[in-house]
Design an enzyme around this catalytic site. Structure first.
Site, PDB file in Angstrom:
ATOM      1  N   HIS A  82      -3.807 -13.668  -2.576  1.00  0.00           N
ATOM      2  CA  HIS A  82      -3.223 -14.985  -2.302  1.00  0.00           C
ATOM      3  C   HIS A  82      -4.314 -16.046  -2.134  1.00  0.00           C
ATOM      4  O   HIS A  82      -5.308 -15.824  -1.447  1.00  0.00           O
ATOM      5  CB  HIS A  82      -2.374 -14.924  -1.035  1.00  0.00           C
ATOM      6  CG  HIS A  82      -1.356 -16.008  -0.962  1.00  0.00           C
ATOM      7  ND1 HIS A  82      -1.684 -17.321  -0.726  1.00  0.00           N
ATOM      8  CD2 HIS A  82      -0.005 -15.978  -1.104  1.00  0.00           C
ATOM      9  CE1 HIS A  82      -0.585 -18.052  -0.714  1.00  0.00           C
ATOM     10  NE2 HIS A  82       0.446 -17.266  -0.946  1.00  0.00           N
ATOM     11  N   GLY A 164     -12.378 -34.616   9.966  1.00  0.00           N
ATOM     12  CA  GLY A 164     -13.547 -33.744  10.126  1.00  0.00           C
ATOM     13  C   GLY A 164     -14.702 -34.118   9.229  1.00  0.00           C
ATOM     14  O   GLY A 164     -14.628 -35.062   8.433  1.00  0.00           O
ATOM     15  N   PRO A 170     -18.186 -22.787   8.502  1.00  0.00           N
ATOM     16  CA  PRO A 170     -18.887 -21.697   7.792  1.00  0.00           C
ATOM     17  C   PRO A 170     -18.050 -20.433   7.591  1.00  0.00           C
ATOM     18  O   PRO A 170     -18.161 -19.761   6.566  1.00  0.00           O
ATOM     19  CB  PRO A 170     -20.094 -21.415   8.688  1.00  0.00           C
ATOM     20  CG  PRO A 170     -20.288 -22.654   9.489  1.00  0.00           C
ATOM     21  CD  PRO A 170     -18.941 -23.276   9.647  1.00  0.00           C
ATOM     22  N   GLY A 173     -13.385 -21.989   7.320  1.00  0.00           N
ATOM     23  CA  GLY A 173     -12.964 -22.860   6.242  1.00  0.00           C
ATOM     24  C   GLY A 173     -12.299 -24.130   6.718  1.00  0.00           C
ATOM     25  O   GLY A 173     -12.861 -24.885   7.510  1.00  0.00           O
TER      26      GLY A 173
END
Length: 513
Positions: A82, A164, A170, A173
């Site tokens: 997915h 953001g 890192p 995600g």
């Protein structure tokens, strides 16, 4: 006033149940929140959790789940069938009671900001909460997945998050937060491992590619089962129900020699969706939701009534499959098949007229002629019914020819020759339908002198249908002639068309047109 929402967070972990349990435990600690369901899928490597409760409580539970997923899920070590861009990949809020979609949009925006403030995970907004038109659709945000998005953000400002820093966390995600109506996650598994087939079916049914409204879909490889899957999201199951999607997947699969071997619902599904599917597949007569035990019991306990839903009658149920096949956004069945169907109906209606007329004492002198007409109309109905599929097949052959390779000169010539041959075939089938329909039109006219007077209107309807079928078939012939190079064949066919139009009582069009 009671206020109730649903939240369906999707986490990128479907193989380690202990990690998912820990995420669930974090969310369950909030008072006023109920965990209704959890689904783990090892092939997808994804879990889907369903929460419900007071909006503020559900929002806090969702935030705690995001925090625990940040601790436990590392996308740099994650793989699955997915698509995903985040440890908490998707976080949608859905209005249930005492809350509207706008309230869920405001909640989504608040939660999105809090995710960044608490965890420094960038956030994208989608569906009703989207801040940019192209981000309404989740697939646009998730394109390239975690790895691809991480690189694209460095050079493409259009891929930057709504909230953001211009980079992904890192290991966690990014998270996509949104507000939407109730969605059914519905997957159909095929009896093949060929992902090409699953992808073609997914493209045929999804709305963005010209398929069914309120359908999103993609092909997914189920490696553990050696199967290909069509993974589907239904964003409005009342407008496009599960059974219609399943039937279209089944029909598309048959084109490639495949078939469904099962289907599955991920997460929860409204009872009404199951009732609709049961009604369709079981062909229940006069079905009402009031016949469902739980519905009736709830009505008695609450003092509310169960209003019977509108139900199609037996004849409408018989017609529905063909109507839905025609309505589907696929090239076939099209106008040629519908023309053949119209004429087949005309022949069948003529049979009814002849059959009833010969039973009447007033028509006793015409029994033999009526019986002869009945036999002839029966043959015409069978021939025209058979032409419904032949017309679709002939046009499918044209589309297949257009898909042939056209690289070097020889390939291009072979493709062009195949297109010409298929197009000629696609003109001959409707021409045959037109000829049979015109003959039927004339036969029905002859029947008028021996049919019972009480059947006059039925006979008139039959003639109108035969005329419409003939005209529709001729229109299909003409459009195919425009693509043929054989001028002799085109000229001769146009003369046949003009003669048929004359027999229908129309003014013939110019045969050079």
């Amino acid at each position: 006033m009671k206020r109730l929402i649903e939240c369906v967070p999707n986490f990128s972990e479907g193989r380690d149940a202990l990690k998912v349990d820990a995420i669930l435990a974090a969310m369950s600690n909030v008072a006023g929140v109920y965990v209704l369901d959890r689904e783990l899928d090892a092939d997808h490597n994804r879990s889907v959790v369903t929460l419900a409760g007071d909006p503020d409580a559900v929002a806090e539970a969702a935030l705690l789940g995001v925090g625990k997923a940040l601790e436990l899920i590392d996308l740099t070590k994650h793989s699955g069938a997915h698509p995903r861009i985040g440890a908490t990949d998707v976080l949608p809020f859905i209005p249930i009671d005492g809350v509207n979609l706008e309230d869920c949009v405001a909640l989504a925006r608040r939660v999105g900001n809090e995710i960044w403030n608490r965890y420094r995970i960038p956030v994208y907004f989608y569906e009703a909460a989207a801040q940019r038109p192209e981000r309404v659709n989740l697939e646009n945000i998730r394109r390239g997945q975690f790895e691809g998005l991480r690189e694209e953000m460095k050079r493409d400002h259009n891929r930057l998050p709504d909230i953001g820093e211009p980079k992904l966390h890192p290991t966690a995600g990014a998270t996509v937060v949104g507000a939407r109506k109730f969605l059914i996650a519905y997957n159909v598994n095929l009896n093949t491992a060929d992902m090409g087939i699953a992808n073609k079916i997914a493209k045929a049914i999804r709305f963005s590619s010209g398929g069914l409204r309120y359908v999103k879909s993609m092909g997914v490889e189920l490696k553990a089962r050696n199967l290909a899957q069509v993974s589907i999201n239904l964003t409005d199951f009342e407008q496009t129900p599960m059974h219609r999607v399943y039937e279209m997947v089944k029909r598309e699969a048959a084109r490639y020699g495949a078939m469904p071997v099962g289907s599955e619902i991920v997460g929860l599904v409204p009872k009404k969706a199951i009732e609709m599917a049961a009604d369709y597949f079981l062909q229940l007569e006069n079905f009402s939701p009031a016949q469902v035990f739980e519905n009736r019991l709830e009505a008695v306990l609450t003092g509310e009534s169960v209003v019977p839903a509108a139900k199609e009658g037996k004849l409408a149920t018989l017609a529905r499959p063909f109507l839905e096949a025609v309505a589907a956004p696929t090239a076939t069945p099209g106008g040629g098949s519908v023309s053949a169907y119209a004429s087949a109906l005309a022949a069948s209606l003529g049979q009814m007229v002849a059959g009833l007329s010969r039973k009447k004492k007033s028509q006793a002198a015409y029994v033999d002629r009526l019986s002869e007409a009945l036999d002839g109309l029966g043959r015409a109905s069978a021939e025209l019914t058979e032409a419904i599929d032949r017309d679709s097949s002939s046009y499918d052959a044209v589309m297949a020819a257009h898909r042939l390779p056209q690289g070097h000169a020889e390939e291009t010539k072979q493709r062009e020759d195949a297109i010409q041959d298929a197009t000629r075939g696609a003109s001959e089938v409707p021409l045959e339908v037109a000829e049979r329909s015109v003959a039927l039109f004339e036969r029905l006219g002859q029947l008028a002198s021996i049919a019972a007077a009480s059947m006059k209107s039925d006979l008139e309807v039959a003639r109108l249908l035969a005329s419409a079928g003939a005209q529709g078939a001729l229109a299909n012939v003409e459009i195919n002639l425009d693509g043929l190079r054989d001028r002799g064949y085109v000229s001769a066919t146009r003369k046949k068309i003009a003669a048929l139009r004359e027999r229908l009582g129309e003014t013939p069009r110019s045969i050079g047109a």
